[in-house]
Design a protein around this motif. Structure first.
Motif, PDB file in Angstrom:
ATOM      1  N   ALA A 367       2.547 -14.731   2.421  1.00  0.00           N
ATOM      2  CA  ALA A 367       1.880 -14.167   1.242  1.00  0.00           C
ATOM      3  C   ALA A 367       0.738 -13.249   1.659  1.00  0.00           C
ATOM      4  N   ARG A 368      -0.049 -13.662   2.639  1.00  0.00           N
ATOM      5  CA  ARG A 368      -1.151 -12.811   3.100  1.00  0.00           C
ATOM      6  C   ARG A 368      -0.613 -11.564   3.808  1.00  0.00           C
ATOM      7  N   TRP A 369       0.501 -11.708   4.526  1.00  0.00           N
ATOM      8  CA  TRP A 369       1.119 -10.545   5.178  1.00  0.00           C
ATOM      9  C   TRP A 369       1.571  -9.534   4.119  1.00  0.00           C
ATOM     10  N   ILE A 370       2.246 -10.009   3.090  1.00  0.00           N
ATOM     11  CA  ILE A 370       2.705  -9.120   2.020  1.00  0.00           C
ATOM     12  C   ILE A 370       1.526  -8.446   1.333  1.00  0.00           C
ATOM     13  N   ASP A 371       0.440  -9.176   1.173  1.00  0.00           N
ATOM     14  CA  ASP A 371      -0.714  -8.623   0.454  1.00  0.00           C
ATOM     15  C   ASP A 371      -1.313  -7.417   1.175  1.00  0.00           C
ATOM     16  N   GLN A 372      -1.084  -7.321   2.482  1.00  0.00           N
ATOM     17  CA  GLN A 372      -1.603  -6.163   3.214  1.00  0.00           C
ATOM     18  C   GLN A 372      -0.969  -4.855   2.735  1.00  0.00           C
ATOM     19  N   PHE A 373       0.230  -4.951   2.135  1.00  0.00           N
ATOM     20  CA  PHE A 373       0.926  -3.764   1.644  1.00  0.00           C
ATOM     21  C   PHE A 373       0.336  -3.250   0.328  1.00  0.00           C
ATOM     22  N   TYR A 374      -0.416  -4.100  -0.367  1.00  0.00           N
ATOM     23  CA  TYR A 374      -0.851  -3.761  -1.724  1.00  0.00           C
ATOM     24  C   TYR A 374      -2.202  -3.071  -1.762  1.00  0.00           C
ATOM     25  N   THR A 375      -2.465  -2.179  -0.821  1.00  0.00           N
ATOM     26  CA  THR A 375      -3.596  -1.270  -0.928  1.00  0.00           C
ATOM     27  C   THR A 375      -3.043   0.141  -1.064  1.00  0.00           C
ATOM     28  N   SER A 376      -3.826   1.028  -1.637  1.00  0.00           N
ATOM     29  CA  SER A 376      -3.329   2.389  -1.862  1.00  0.00           C
ATOM     30  C   SER A 376      -2.989   3.086  -0.557  1.00  0.00           C
ATOM     31  N   GLU A 377      -3.853   2.947   0.457  1.00  0.00           N
ATOM     32  CA  GLU A 377      -3.618   3.652   1.710  1.00  0.00           C
ATOM     33  C   GLU A 377      -2.409   3.093   2.454  1.00  0.00           C
ATOM     34  N   TRP A 413      13.300  13.052   5.499  1.00  0.00           N
ATOM     35  CA  TRP A 413      12.287  12.728   6.508  1.00  0.00           C
ATOM     36  C   TRP A 413      11.430  11.548   6.057  1.00  0.00           C
ATOM     37  N   TYR A 414      11.070  11.520   4.776  1.00  0.00           N
ATOM     38  CA  TYR A 414      10.265  10.408   4.273  1.00  0.00           C
ATOM     39  C   TYR A 414      11.049   9.092   4.361  1.00  0.00           C
ATOM     40  N   TRP A 415      12.338   9.144   4.024  1.00  0.00           N
ATOM     41  CA  TRP A 415      13.155   7.930   4.124  1.00  0.00           C
ATOM     42  C   TRP A 415      13.266   7.466   5.577  1.00  0.00           C
ATOM     43  N   GLU A 416      13.329   8.405   6.498  1.00  0.00           N
ATOM     44  CA  GLU A 416      13.433   8.049   7.911  1.00  0.00           C
ATOM     45  C   GLU A 416      12.147   7.391   8.410  1.00  0.00           C
ATOM     46  N   ASN A 417      11.003   7.808   7.878  1.00  0.00           N
ATOM     47  CA  ASN A 417       9.703   7.377   8.397  1.00  0.00           C
ATOM     48  C   ASN A 417       9.080   6.212   7.646  1.00  0.00           C
ATOM     49  N   SER A 418       9.704   5.763   6.565  1.00  0.00           N
ATOM     50  CA  SER A 418       9.020   4.759   5.744  1.00  0.00           C
ATOM     51  C   SER A 418      10.015   3.892   4.985  1.00  0.00           C
ATOM     52  N   LEU A 419       9.479   2.876   4.319  1.00  0.00           N
ATOM     53  CA  LEU A 419      10.282   2.071   3.403  1.00  0.00           C
ATOM     54  C   LEU A 419      10.650   2.848   2.149  1.00  0.00           C
ATOM     55  N   ARG A 420       9.904   3.951   1.900  1.00  0.00           N
ATOM     56  CA  ARG A 420      10.114   4.853   0.770  1.00  0.00           C
ATOM     57  C   ARG A 420      10.141   4.069  -0.565  1.00  0.00           C
ATOM     58  N   ASP A 421      11.219   4.107  -1.320  1.00  0.00           N
ATOM     59  CA  ASP A 421      11.230   3.489  -2.647  1.00  0.00           C
ATOM     60  C   ASP A 421      11.148   1.967  -2.598  1.00  0.00           C
ATOM     61  N   PHE A 422      11.456   1.377  -1.467  1.00  0.00           N
ATOM     62  CA  PHE A 422      11.614  -0.069  -1.396  1.00  0.00           C
ATOM     63  C   PHE A 422      10.359  -0.758  -0.867  1.00  0.00           C
ATOM     64  N   GLY A 423      10.222  -2.032  -1.220  1.00  0.00           N
ATOM     65  CA  GLY A 423       9.148  -2.844  -0.675  1.00  0.00           C
ATOM     66  C   GLY A 423       7.903  -2.873  -1.534  1.00  0.00           C
ATOM     67  N   PRO A 424       6.971  -3.799  -1.223  1.00  0.00           N
ATOM     68  CA  PRO A 424       5.746  -3.948  -2.004  1.00  0.00           C
ATOM     69  C   PRO A 424       4.815  -2.757  -1.820  1.00  0.00           C
ATOM     70  N   LYS A 425       4.261  -2.275  -2.929  1.00  0.00           N
ATOM     71  CA  LYS A 425       3.334  -1.137  -2.909  1.00  0.00           C
ATOM     72  C   LYS A 425       2.459  -1.203  -4.151  1.00  0.00           C
ATOM     73  N   TYR A 426       1.270  -0.650  -4.022  1.00  0.00           N
ATOM     74  CA  TYR A 426       0.463  -0.384  -5.216  1.00  0.00           C
ATOM     75  C   TYR A 426      -0.481   0.764  -4.915  1.00  0.00           C
ATOM     76  N   VAL A 427      -0.245   1.878  -5.571  1.00  0.00           N
ATOM     77  CA  VAL A 427      -1.153   3.012  -5.494  1.00  0.00           C
ATOM     78  C   VAL A 427      -1.899   3.081  -6.815  1.00  0.00           C
ATOM     79  N   SER A 428      -3.179   2.856  -6.768  1.00  0.00           N
ATOM     80  CA  SER A 428      -3.996   2.856  -7.978  1.00  0.00           C
ATOM     81  C   SER A 428      -3.966   4.228  -8.632  1.00  0.00           C
ATOM     82  N   PRO A 429      -3.931   4.273  -9.966  1.00  0.00           N
ATOM     83  CA  PRO A 429      -3.990   5.581 -10.649  1.00  0.00           C
ATOM     84  C   PRO A 429      -5.208   6.406 -10.238  1.00  0.00           C
ATOM     85  N   SER A 430      -6.326   5.741  -9.987  1.00  0.00           N
ATOM     86  CA  SER A 430      -7.533   6.476  -9.603  1.00  0.00           C
ATOM     87  C   SER A 430      -7.425   7.061  -8.196  1.00  0.00           C
ATOM     88  N   PHE A 431      -6.600   6.443  -7.346  1.00  0.00           N
ATOM     89  CA  PHE A 431      -6.423   6.920  -5.974  1.00  0.00           C
ATOM     90  C   PHE A 431      -5.535   8.158  -5.928  1.00  0.00           C
TER      91      PHE A 431
END
Length: 532
Positions: A367-377, A413-431
């Motif tokens: 759970a703590r590992w997954i939470d690292q994904f939930y920052t905008s950066e 290129w983005y799909w090659e370099n990242s999880l792209r559409d998949f996986g946990p993410k959160y980009v804040s509207p303000s970010f």
């Protein structure tokens, strides 16, 4: 826990290796400090003093492979957390059968990542395999908890019918509100001295001119005023307020779910589509052609052939003729209103992006590992690629996308370099204001075009969850009902006769169980809206 030691891309043997690498027993769904034997830390980094390994399964489109695992952010995360990831990368080409075998076996990996792996019914019909995550979110996931407080739809989207959360959501960065938008050949308009159409009457006149006045200039009557793949007639209903973002024949109007295939607006829209078809303005092959046939027309080597369609962006499908096409504002309908298919809250949101299984012996660490994904950066690096690889971070705190290698499309290129559409993410509207996209291509272009349609977006039926009983009942109802609706629609567009056949059509839908289907949709909607 038995662990595998390689990343599995040999899909011919992937079922066997998948099952061989999963632990054999299930444990409870509430926090229990089960990672303490590895020196688990409730705060700070590393998450554990002694390295542990998690088996993480994800499904990628086609043969994309595992290049995303070289993402520098993911590699740094392993070092910082002491959590090593054994990636099990599966292909969508084979996943249907593999998924069935995995679920039937009763043996799953520690984590399942990405909504291509399991759908709502897969999870709801196998709930004993997945940990309820509400307590984990509260105790171990401050980033996700804050995201759900800032953007409540994240919690609504993730709450199952029993009131618990079993899978976690994502909010992707810089996504538009509008889905496909009207696209027209501007070069043809200019040659004929016409303006972009703003309503259905003007669109009819433009399409007639496209058919009759040789705008591609080759002296042949080969122009196709309207063509697309699949339900082109549904897209042509947009000016009548009919949109079908989730392909369930439902809309929200005045705060209430509406089954639109029995509505007057739907009926009038089909009359309009028949008028176009009867006068040869709609490609007759639109109802049967596949992507290869349509692509050949769009990219005809001699002259452009197609005048009008609905597209994500105008630069994506017309090959060397792309520069001739422009996106225009929504076409106004007979009532004077403009309507655009999309999602008012943005096409950012996903669910079922990550699950912790009951076979996982380190759920708190996970759970703590997954939470690292939930920052905008972190999220933008898992959508486009790591800073220094695909992204550039500037001194003023803004970010821009780096140019892909020559000969490589940006999206690939983005799909090659990242999880792209998949996986946990959160980009804040303000970010998001810190993300500077090129407005002439890719994601940046879509955000620019979105400005033409976003204020007119209709309210789609939300992405609700159904109960296990509803999932048992729905296929029996929807298979016959949806097939009948599609057949009747195609017949009325191509042959007409909707006035004469309408009452019989509605009666047959009722006999097929339409009242019960609408009741299921209403109950699921009420549950969804009740989540605070």
């Amino acid at each position: 826990m038995l662990k595998k030691t390689v990343s599995y891309l040999a899909l011919g043997s992937s079922i066997a290796v998948l099952l061989a690498g999963c632990s054999g027993g299930a444990t409870g769904g509430t926090p229990a400090e089960s990672g303490s034997e590895s020196g688990y830390n409730k705060e700070g980094l590393p998450l554990v003093n002694e390295p542990i390994t998690l088996d993480v399964l994800t499904v990628r489109w086609g043969n994309m492979g595992d290049s995303f695992t070289k993402n520098a952010w993911l590699q740094e995360l392993e070092k910082a957390t002491n959590v090593k990831i054994n990636w099990q990368v599966m292909s969508s080409n084979d996943w249907g059968e593999q998924k069935s075998v995995m679920l039937a076996s009763g043996e799953l990996p520690d984590v399942i990542l990405g909504n291509l792996a399991l759908g709502d019914s897969d999870i709801i019909n196998n709930l004993t395999y997945f940990r309820p995550l509400d307590d984990y979110i509260e105790e171990y996931m401050p980033n996700l908890k804050a995201a759900m407080e800032e953007t409540p739809v994240m919690r609504k989207l993730s709450t199952f019918p029993d009131g618990s959360i079993y899978s976690l959501p994502a909010r992707l960065p810089s996504r538009p509100v509008s889905a496909t938008q009207p696209v027209i050949n501007k070069a043809w308009l200019d040659k004929l001295g016409l303006q972009p159409p703003t309503n259905v009457d003007e669109l009819y006149a433009v399409l007639k001119a496209f058919k009759e006045q040789d705008p591609n200039g080759n002296g042949k009557a080969d122009e196709i005023p309207v063509s697309n793949e699949g339900d082109i007639e549904m897209q042509l209903l947009m000016p009548f307020g009919i949109t079908n973002l989730r392909a369930n024949n439902m809309l929200i109007q005045d705060g209430k779910p509406v089954f639109f295939p029995t509505s007057q607006a739907y009926k009038e829209g089909l009359k309009w589509a028949h008028k176009l078809y009867a006068e040869g303005l709609i490609d007759p092959e639109s109802f049967t052609q596949d992507g290869t046939m349509l692509s050949a027309k769009r990219q005809n080597p001699d002259v452009p052939l197609i005048g009008f369609s609905y597209q994500w962006t105008p630069d994506a499908v017309f090959g060397k003729w792309s520069d001739q096409y422009v996106t225009i504002a929504p076409i106004a309908g007979p009532d004077g209103g403009k309507y655009q298919e999309g999602e008012p809250e943005g096409l950012n949101f996903r669910r079922n992006e990550v699950l912790i299984t009951t076979f996982n012996e380190h759920p708190e660490v996970t759970a703590r590992w997954i939470d690292q994904f939930y920052t905008s950066e972190a999220s933008i690096q898992n959508f486009w690629g790591a800073i220094g690889t695909s992204l550039e971070k500037h001194d003023d705190g803004t970010f821009s996308l780096m140019a892909p290698p020559e000969g490589t499309s940006a999206d690939a290129w983005y799909w090659e370099n990242s999880l792209r559409d998949f996986g946990p993410k959160y980009v804040s509207p303000s970010f998001e204001k810190n993300i500077k996209l090129d407005p002439t291509t890719g994601d940046g272009l879509k955000m620019e075009l979105d400005k033409l349609g976003k204020e007119f977006v209709t309210q789609p039926y939300p992405e609700v969850m159904h109960t296990a009983d509803e999932y048992q009942e729905l296929p029996t109802l929807t298979t016959d009902i949806n097939s009948f609706i599609a057949s009747a629609r195609a017949q009325w567009v191509t042959q007409g006769g909707i006035d004469e056949g309408w009452d019989d059509y509605v009666g047959k839908l009722n006999a097929m169980g339409l009242e019960r289907l609408i009741a299921i949709y209403q109950e699921a909607y009420d549950r969804y809206m009740s989540v605070e």
